[in-house]
Design a protein around this motif. Structure first.
Motif, PDB file in Angstrom:
ATOM      1  N   SER A   1       0.817  -1.218   0.000  1.00 25.47           N
ATOM      2  CA  SER A   1       0.000   0.000   0.000  1.00 25.47           C
ATOM      3  C   SER A   1       0.849   1.265   0.000  1.00 25.47           C
ATOM      4  O   SER A   1       0.309   2.371  -0.027  1.00 25.47           O
ATOM      5  N   GLN A   2       2.193   1.109   0.025  1.00 24.12           N
ATOM      6  CA  GLN A   2       3.107   2.240   0.022  1.00 24.12           C
ATOM      7  C   GLN A   2       2.798   3.208   1.157  1.00 24.12           C
ATOM      8  O   GLN A   2       2.704   4.427   0.967  1.00 24.12           O
TER       9      GLN A   2
ATOM     10  N   THR B   1       8.694   2.590  10.873  1.00 25.10           N
ATOM     11  CA  THR B   1       8.331   1.270  10.356  1.00 25.10           C
ATOM     12  C   THR B   1       9.003   1.057   8.999  1.00 25.10           C
ATOM     13  O   THR B   1       9.472   1.997   8.353  1.00 25.10           O
ATOM     14  N   GLN B   2       9.025  -0.190   8.573  1.00 19.35           N
ATOM     15  CA  GLN B   2       9.684  -0.537   7.317  1.00 19.35           C
ATOM     16  C   GLN B   2       9.050   0.174   6.126  1.00 19.35           C
ATOM     17  O   GLN B   2       9.700   0.466   5.122  1.00 19.35           O
ATOM     18  N   GLY B   3       7.736   0.465   6.240  1.00 20.40           N
ATOM     19  CA  GLY B   3       7.045   1.120   5.130  1.00 20.40           C
ATOM     20  C   GLY B   3       7.642   2.465   4.760  1.00 20.40           C
ATOM     21  O   GLY B   3       7.636   2.865   3.590  1.00 20.40           O
ATOM     22  N   VAL B   4       8.181   3.200   5.755  1.00 13.90           N
ATOM     23  CA  VAL B   4       8.805   4.495   5.479  1.00 13.90           C
ATOM     24  C   VAL B   4      10.052   4.298   4.613  1.00 13.90           C
ATOM     25  O   VAL B   4      10.307   5.058   3.666  1.00 13.90           O
ATOM     26  N   TYR B   5      10.797   3.253   4.908  1.00 15.44           N
ATOM     27  CA  TYR B   5      12.004   2.978   4.114  1.00 15.44           C
ATOM     28  C   TYR B   5      11.643   2.535   2.695  1.00 15.44           C
ATOM     29  O   TYR B   5      12.385   2.795   1.744  1.00 15.44           O
ATOM     30  N   ASN B   6      10.480   1.881   2.564  1.00 19.17           N
ATOM     31  CA  ASN B   6      10.008   1.533   1.218  1.00 19.17           C
ATOM     32  C   ASN B   6       9.718   2.797   0.406  1.00 19.17           C
ATOM     33  O   ASN B   6      10.028   2.876  -0.786  1.00 19.17           O
TER      34      ASN B   6
ATOM     35  N   LEU C   1       1.540   9.076  10.037  1.00 17.64           N
ATOM     36  CA  LEU C   1       1.290   8.065   9.011  1.00 17.64           C
ATOM     37  C   LEU C   1       1.518   8.712   7.648  1.00 17.64           C
ATOM     38  O   LEU C   1       0.970   9.780   7.361  1.00 17.64           O
ATOM     39  N   PHE C   2       2.331   8.051   6.807  1.00 19.86           N
ATOM     40  CA  PHE C   2       2.666   8.587   5.490  1.00 19.86           C
ATOM     41  C   PHE C   2       2.193   7.619   4.409  1.00 19.86           C
ATOM     42  O   PHE C   2       2.279   6.398   4.576  1.00 19.86           O
ATOM     43  N   LYS C   3       1.714   8.177   3.284  1.00 18.46           N
ATOM     44  CA  LYS C   3       1.317   7.364   2.144  1.00 18.46           C
ATOM     45  C   LYS C   3       1.846   8.009   0.872  1.00 18.46           C
ATOM     46  O   LYS C   3       1.676   9.209   0.652  1.00 18.46           O
ATOM     47  N   ASP C   4       2.476   7.168   0.057  1.00 21.23           N
ATOM     48  CA  ASP C   4       2.983   7.639  -1.230  1.00 21.23           C
ATOM     49  C   ASP C   4       1.812   7.737  -2.207  1.00 21.23           C
ATOM     50  O   ASP C   4       1.228   6.734  -2.595  1.00 21.23           O
ATOM     51  N   VAL C   5       1.444   8.951  -2.591  1.00 21.34           N
ATOM     52  CA  VAL C   5       0.336   9.172  -3.528  1.00 21.34           C
ATOM     53  C   VAL C   5       0.853   9.810  -4.814  1.00 21.34           C
ATOM     54  O   VAL C   5       0.141  10.560  -5.483  1.00 21.34           O
ATOM     55  N   SER C   6       2.073   9.486  -5.153  1.00 22.65           N
ATOM     56  CA  SER C   6       2.726  10.127  -6.304  1.00 22.65           C
ATOM     57  C   SER C   6       1.987   9.851  -7.598  1.00 22.65           C
ATOM     58  O   SER C   6       1.549   8.732  -7.858  1.00 22.65           O
ATOM     59  N   THR C   7       1.837  10.861  -8.437  1.00 27.62           N
ATOM     60  CA  THR C   7       1.325  10.728  -9.806  1.00 27.62           C
ATOM     61  C   THR C   7       2.130  11.664 -10.697  1.00 27.62           C
ATOM     62  O   THR C   7       2.729  12.638 -10.226  1.00 27.62           O
ATOM     63  N   ASP C   8       2.172  11.358 -12.000  1.00 32.69           N
ATOM     64  CA  ASP C   8       2.743  12.327 -12.938  1.00 32.69           C
ATOM     65  C   ASP C   8       1.648  12.754 -13.913  1.00 32.69           C
ATOM     66  O   ASP C   8       0.483  12.387 -13.763  1.00 32.69           O
TER      67      ASP C   8
ATOM     68  N   ALA D   1       3.982   3.350 -11.190  1.00 35.74           N
ATOM     69  CA  ALA D   1       3.833   1.935 -10.848  1.00 35.74           C
ATOM     70  C   ALA D   1       4.106   1.722  -9.367  1.00 35.74           C
ATOM     71  O   ALA D   1       5.111   2.189  -8.833  1.00 35.74           O
ATOM     72  N   ARG D   2       3.213   1.034  -8.693  1.00 33.91           N
ATOM     73  CA  ARG D   2       3.358   0.751  -7.268  1.00 33.91           C
ATOM     74  C   ARG D   2       3.267  -0.750  -7.043  1.00 33.91           C
ATOM     75  O   ARG D   2       2.637  -1.468  -7.810  1.00 33.91           O
ATOM     76  N   PRO D   3       3.859  -1.245  -5.968  1.00 37.54           N
ATOM     77  CA  PRO D   3       3.747  -2.678  -5.670  1.00 37.54           C
ATOM     78  C   PRO D   3       2.297  -3.132  -5.544  1.00 37.54           C
ATOM     79  O   PRO D   3       1.958  -4.242  -5.939  1.00 37.54           O
TER      80      PRO D   3
END
Length: 622
Positions: A174-175, A189-194, A272-279, A285-287
């Motif tokens: 879920s990035q 948490t590990q998710g931040v490093y992801n 809590l952080f979430k990668d919501v990147s778009t171009d 592409a996300r996992p």
């Protein structure tokens, strides 16, 4: 919980290994028994990098009144100082009491400082260790603890005392990632490093590794939100832009929370952080996209990633097919739960949302858009698990609407067949009782003519055998085609009697005349009796050629049908005499059972009967 202690002579400290200590052993609510005193410099103590605990010995050092515990313990257990102060250690934390009672008593008796190391193991993994000094000062036991986490696992996980691979997996797909900050030290948490696309480094606990990557244009926003969160604001939601070490620009949704004590002092911060990147052209592409593609084109099985989160959920397309929503316009809401028919399931989902339950496996009825005329059946699996300060969830929905419908049809078919079998057995019993009654009557009437009795019984048994054979494999007892039965009945009579006595049987029956079984059973027996009477009385001279018995059955209207039964025999000299024979009595009783009406008419040669009867009667099989 299991405890193993070793004295390390070279380093001069006690090493205590603690295995799988439980939440109840760490903390159990207990009523206050002793008055607590004010601790000088409490605010300063809250900003120490190490925890400082204070205990007052009682009962000659056999137990200890808790005066103060460090912030790490309080925050991890989500309790306040006022909820533990003035309580006995043995009651509030039986597990820690078991670990600490001997070293505490030694320091209490000797007044000498003791050095110790506590290693906490969970699921056969070293999750956390603490370097501890136990000091006797001012008639109190003072414990100074420097906590360290195993760098191979997530710090947040170790604060909760559990290691869960599912949480790392969910954060990866879920990035998302999270952190919390206590005593100016960060746990990530590990998710931040992801999200940052880098590995854990030794000094990460001393600075905000997300905010450090914020681009210059967003630095003022960071300064503003941190200032507000330091001065009473409980939460702040925003989107920030960061650049990873390799130069990739990412948009990060940040949800930040602050926790204050009763006097308004900042105790901890959680984010809590979430990668919501778009171009401009496509979604990066996300996992999670790779994972969801595994369920592409699946209409029956839906994968739910973090379904309990209103902001960070990810669903495969099967979910949107099930609830009949457009994924582009759908906005996740707890209102969807109200479309579940079963209150029990709704309540269980709410219990999982509130953290009261960890897992749900249920079969549920779902009303699409709340419409009870459009319902679907699903098997729901839902699991919630805590990851430090973060709650995650995963689930599956399997659409079993068609399977449930087929299963219900099978159940109803089985129940229907069971009723039919009982009904068939009941009818066989009744018909045998009728035949037995006829046999008893004829034994008395034709005691010197056994061949008549045998002919009659053979005819009746043949007709009932035809009836049972044709109804054995049907479930429709309301629409039995009469012509098929009459054709078979004529064939049986021709075999039994026609060939022997030279009699022809001719029948004309409406093609579409369908009767209920309540009608057709006595009707066939009436035809049998009329036929046997004709055989017995119409053709006394066996050598006469062209002997015929003719039947015509036709519909008179929607509710009534008519049977004409006639022969070309010798006729009747005295019509009144026929009403006195046994055959006529049997015919009258069967006609009454049929709820019909029968009348005799004479032709130029032979005898005829006209029977009118209803097409259907009350039916017992549904």
């Amino acid at each position: 919980m299991r405890i193993e202690s070793t004295y390390r002579k070279l380093e001069d400290f006690d090493e205590v290994n603690i295995y799988d200590i439980t939440e109840d052993e760490l903390y159990t609510p207990a009523p206050q028994e002793y008055e607590s005193f004010h601790t000088p410099f409490e605010k300063t103590l809250n900003h120490l990098s190490s925890d400082l605990d204070i205990f007052v010995p009682i009962d000659d050092g056999n137990d200890y009144i808790i005066h103060r515990l460090g912030l790490n313990f309080l925050i991890s257990k989500k309790i306040k100082q006022s909820e533990i102060a003035g309580r006995l250690l043995s009651k509030v934390s039986p597990g820690l009491y078991q670990v600490l009672k001997e070293p505490f008593k030694e320091v209490y008796k000797t007044h000498e400082t003791k050095f110790m190391r506590f290693n906490y193991h969970f699921n056969e993994k070293l999750a956390r260790f603490s370097n501890v000094k136990v000091v006797y000062d001012m008639e109190k036991i003072i414990v100074i603890s420097d906590h360290r986490d195993n760098t191979e696992t997530s710090p947040t996980v170790m604060e909760e005392g559990k290691y869960d691979e599912k949480a790392n997996l969910i954060e990866y797909f879920s990035q998302t990632g999270s952190y919390y900050k206590i005593n100016d030290r960060y746990s990530w948490t590990q998710g931040v490093y992801n999200i940052l696309n880098r590995s854990r480094e030794q000094n990460d606990e001393y600075y905000n590794i997300i905010f450090d990557r914020v681009i210059p244009e967003d630095k003022p926003l960071i300064k503003k939100l941190l200032d507000e969160l330091d001065h009473g604001r409980l939460n702040y939601d925003t989107v920030i832009r960061i650049k990873t070490e390799e130069g990739t620009l990412k948009y990060i949704e940040a949800n930040l929370y602050s926790k204050f004590d009763e006097e308004g002092n900042l105790l901890s911060r959680y984010g809590l952080f979430k990668d919501v990147s778009t171009d401009s052209t496509r979604k990066v592409a996300r996992p999670v996209d790779f994972l969801l593609k595994g369920f592409k084109n699946s209409k029956k099985l839906a994968l739910l990633i973090d379904p309990l989160s209103i902001k960070h959920y990810e669903f495969s397309e099967g979910f949107y097919d099930f609830i009949e929503e457009d994924p582009e316009t759908y906005r996740h809401s707890t209102k969807i739960i109200e479309n579940i028919a079963e209150k029990r399931v709704r309540n269980k989902i709410k219990e999982i949302m509130n953290g009261e339950k960890g897992e749900l496996i249920e079969k549920a009825t779902y009303y699409v858009h709340g419409d009870k005329n459009n319902k679907k059946i699903a098997e729901i699996y839902l699991e919630r698990f805590e990851y430090g300060e973060t709650s995650h969830s995963i689930g599956f929905i399997t659409d079993i609407t068609e399977e449930s419908k087929k299963q219900q049809e099978l159940i109803e078919s089985y129940e229907h067949q069971s009723i039919l079998i009982k009904e068939v057995h009941h009818r066989v019993k009744n018909n045998l009782q009728v035949l037995n009654s006829f046999l008893n009557l004829e034994k008395r009437a034709y005691k010197d003519q056994p061949e008549i009795i045998i002919d009659h019984m053979q005819s009746r048994l043949s007709s009932l055998a035809i009836l049972h054979e044709k109804t054995y494999n049907t479930s429709d007892f309301k629409n039995i085609n009469l012509k098929e039965y009459i054709v078979d009945q004529d064939s049986q009579l021709r075999s039994l009697i026609g060939l022997r006595d030279g009699i022809e049987f001719e029948s004309e029956v409406d093609e579409d005349l369908n009767l209920t079984i309540e009608v057709i059973t006595p009707l066939l027996l009436v035809i049998d009796e009329l036929t046997m009477n004709a055989i017995k009385h119409a053709f006394p001279d066996k050598s006469v050629p062209n002997k015929k018995i003719i039947k015509k059955i036709n519909r008179l209207d929607d509710k009534t049908a008519q049977l004409i039964h006639k022969d070309n025999g010798v006729g009747i000299e005295d019509p009144s005499s026929i009403t006195k024979n046994l055959g006529c009595e049997i015919i009258k009783n069967l006609t009454k059972q049929l709820d019909g009406k029968i009348e005799l008419f004479q032709k130029d040669n032979g005898v005829g009967y006209r029977l009118t009867f209803p097409i259907s009667m009350e039916h017992t099989i549904e």
